[in-house]
Design a protein around this motif. Sequence first.
Motif, PDB file in Angstrom:
ATOM      1  N   UNK A  42      16.932  12.983   0.727  1.00  0.00           N
ATOM      2  CA  UNK A  42      15.788  13.192  -0.165  1.00  0.00           C
ATOM      3  C   UNK A  42      15.025  14.462   0.190  1.00  0.00           C
ATOM      4  N   UNK A  43      14.704  14.629   1.463  1.00  0.00           N
ATOM      5  CA  UNK A  43      13.959  15.821   1.884  1.00  0.00           C
ATOM      6  C   UNK A  43      14.788  17.088   1.688  1.00  0.00           C
ATOM      7  N   UNK A  44      16.107  16.980   1.867  1.00  0.00           N
ATOM      8  CA  UNK A  44      16.984  18.126   1.612  1.00  0.00           C
ATOM      9  C   UNK A  44      16.924  18.521   0.149  1.00  0.00           C
ATOM     10  N   UNK A  45      16.907  17.531  -0.742  1.00  0.00           N
ATOM     11  CA  UNK A  45      16.772  17.821  -2.168  1.00  0.00           C
ATOM     12  C   UNK A  45      15.454  18.522  -2.450  1.00  0.00           C
ATOM     13  N   UNK A  46      14.365  18.040  -1.852  1.00  0.00           N
ATOM     14  CA  UNK A  46      13.062  18.680  -2.042  1.00  0.00           C
ATOM     15  C   UNK A  46      13.108  20.139  -1.599  1.00  0.00           C
ATOM     16  N   UNK A  51      13.280  26.074  -3.012  1.00  0.00           N
ATOM     17  CA  UNK A  51      13.924  27.320  -2.608  1.00  0.00           C
ATOM     18  C   UNK A  51      14.062  27.528  -1.124  1.00  0.00           C
ATOM     19  N   UNK A  52      13.776  26.512  -0.309  1.00  0.00           N
ATOM     20  CA  UNK A  52      13.936  26.642   1.140  1.00  0.00           C
ATOM     21  C   UNK A  52      15.404  26.559   1.541  1.00  0.00           C
ATOM     22  N   UNK A  53      16.192  25.799   0.793  1.00  0.00           N
ATOM     23  CA  UNK A  53      17.627  25.670   1.041  1.00  0.00           C
ATOM     24  C   UNK A  53      18.385  26.042  -0.223  1.00  0.00           C
ATOM     25  N   UNK A  54      19.555  26.662  -0.033  1.00  0.00           N
ATOM     26  CA  UNK A  54      20.391  27.050  -1.172  1.00  0.00           C
ATOM     27  C   UNK A  54      21.419  25.948  -1.430  1.00  0.00           C
ATOM     28  N   UNK A  62      12.337  27.044 -13.256  1.00  0.00           N
ATOM     29  CA  UNK A  62      11.169  26.720 -14.052  1.00  0.00           C
ATOM     30  C   UNK A  62      11.309  27.430 -15.391  1.00  0.00           C
ATOM     31  N   UNK A  63      11.158  26.709 -16.476  1.00  0.00           N
ATOM     32  CA  UNK A  63      11.288  27.295 -17.806  1.00  0.00           C
ATOM     33  C   UNK A  63       9.957  27.211 -18.537  1.00  0.00           C
ATOM     34  N   UNK A  64       9.496  28.365 -19.036  1.00  0.00           N
ATOM     35  CA  UNK A  64       8.265  28.424 -19.812  1.00  0.00           C
ATOM     36  C   UNK A  64       8.569  28.174 -21.285  1.00  0.00           C
ATOM     37  N   UNK A  65       7.526  27.868 -22.057  1.00  0.00           N
ATOM     38  CA  UNK A  65       7.707  27.600 -23.479  1.00  0.00           C
ATOM     39  C   UNK A  65       8.208  28.827 -24.237  1.00  0.00           C
ATOM     40  N   UNK A  66       7.894  30.023 -23.740  1.00  0.00           N
ATOM     41  CA  UNK A  66       8.325  31.245 -24.428  1.00  0.00           C
ATOM     42  C   UNK A  66       9.781  31.609 -24.124  1.00  0.00           C
ATOM     43  N   UNK A  67      10.455  30.763 -23.329  1.00  0.00           N
ATOM     44  CA  UNK A  67      11.861  31.008 -23.021  1.00  0.00           C
ATOM     45  C   UNK A  67      12.108  31.685 -21.692  1.00  0.00           C
ATOM     46  N   UNK A  68      11.063  32.230 -21.070  1.00  0.00           N
ATOM     47  CA  UNK A  68      11.237  32.867 -19.759  1.00  0.00           C
ATOM     48  C   UNK A  68      11.500  31.797 -18.702  1.00  0.00           C
ATOM     49  N   UNK A  69      12.226  32.154 -17.670  1.00  0.00           N
ATOM     50  CA  UNK A  69      12.552  31.203 -16.612  1.00  0.00           C
ATOM     51  C   UNK A  69      12.482  31.886 -15.254  1.00  0.00           C
ATOM     52  N   UNK A  70      12.263  31.072 -14.228  1.00  0.00           N
ATOM     53  CA  UNK A  70      12.111  31.582 -12.868  1.00  0.00           C
ATOM     54  C   UNK A  70      12.994  30.786 -11.928  1.00  0.00           C
ATOM     55  N   UNK A  71      13.832  31.497 -11.208  1.00  0.00           N
ATOM     56  CA  UNK A  71      14.759  30.923 -10.249  1.00  0.00           C
ATOM     57  C   UNK A  71      14.144  31.047  -8.847  1.00  0.00           C
ATOM     58  N   UNK A  72      14.182  29.982  -8.026  1.00  0.00           N
ATOM     59  CA  UNK A  72      13.553  30.061  -6.702  1.00  0.00           C
ATOM     60  C   UNK A  72      14.196  31.065  -5.761  1.00  0.00           C
ATOM     61  N   UNK A  73      15.437  31.499  -6.053  1.00  0.00           N
ATOM     62  CA  UNK A  73      16.095  32.461  -5.175  1.00  0.00           C
ATOM     63  C   UNK A  73      16.124  33.870  -5.775  1.00  0.00           C
ATOM     64  N   UNK A  74      16.069  33.980  -7.100  1.00  0.00           N
ATOM     65  CA  UNK A  74      16.078  35.291  -7.743  1.00  0.00           C
ATOM     66  C   UNK A  74      14.675  35.816  -8.003  1.00  0.00           C
TER      67      UNK A  74
END
Length: 268
Positions: A42-46, A51-54, A62-74
């Motif tokens: 469970x903690x590994x999934x968290x 973005x602490x573990x790959x 994370x996806x915004x309503x306008x279509x933009x998205x954010x990747x924890x590693x990129x």
Amino acid sequence: MKLVVKDLAFSYDGENALWSNVNFEVKPGDIFSIMGANGCGKSTLIRCLIGFLKPFKGMVCLQEEDGSSYDPWLQPQEFTKRIGYVPQIQNTAYAFSVRDYVVMGRAPHMGLFQKPSRHDFELTDSILQEMHIYDIKDRSFNTLSGGQQRQAVIARAIVQEPELVIMDEPVNHLDYGNQYRVVEMIQKLAERGIAVILTTHAPDHVLHFNRTVGVMMNKGFTVGPAAQIVDEALLMQLYNMHVRIIELPELNRKICVAEHSRRKGCCL
């Protein structure tokens, strides 16, 4: 904003999966509980979600309503400024006061050399009062009990005003009263439109929220409504003990009660 997790799998050695096929979405105002026995990951999934573990494979974004998205590693900066994180254990080598420690949660909203504003401290004081720790705001964080430190860590995550709060066993080390206050705070966050993901070993809390739950078991991950998934058979599998789920009509909720073992010489 919503968190999207698709086909996620994790392996420490690159070959043997700790868990796989993790799929879910968390939208504003959702409460998503993650259950599973000790050591299941469970903690590994968290840590993968923040973005602490790959992960070995799959996607978190994370996806915004306008279509933009954010990747924890990129896009780690854009990703992390939108989430608050409450780890299981928080250690600090510095003797910050509780108030100063919590107000540092405002850091994502400040410039590099900017100091907290009057608004930042007013917001901090408001959260400290909600968490019932305002009276210890001037004490050193390092002098607090484990439960008080836990409350301060949660307050620091909330004062960030994130769109999503991720909590790893948030009621750990808390007494019964403070556990209930944290449960209330999680519900208040959801009412404000903030999404919450938490890991827990308390089926009662999952049933109390009565929202979506993800159950980690046998290296797999099952997602669905708590009212449908969390039953006596599941809890027996998870915790290797007999548990009764009892309906309390006067409270309009269900509770879990452990049954004593009937085997000779055994007790709970």
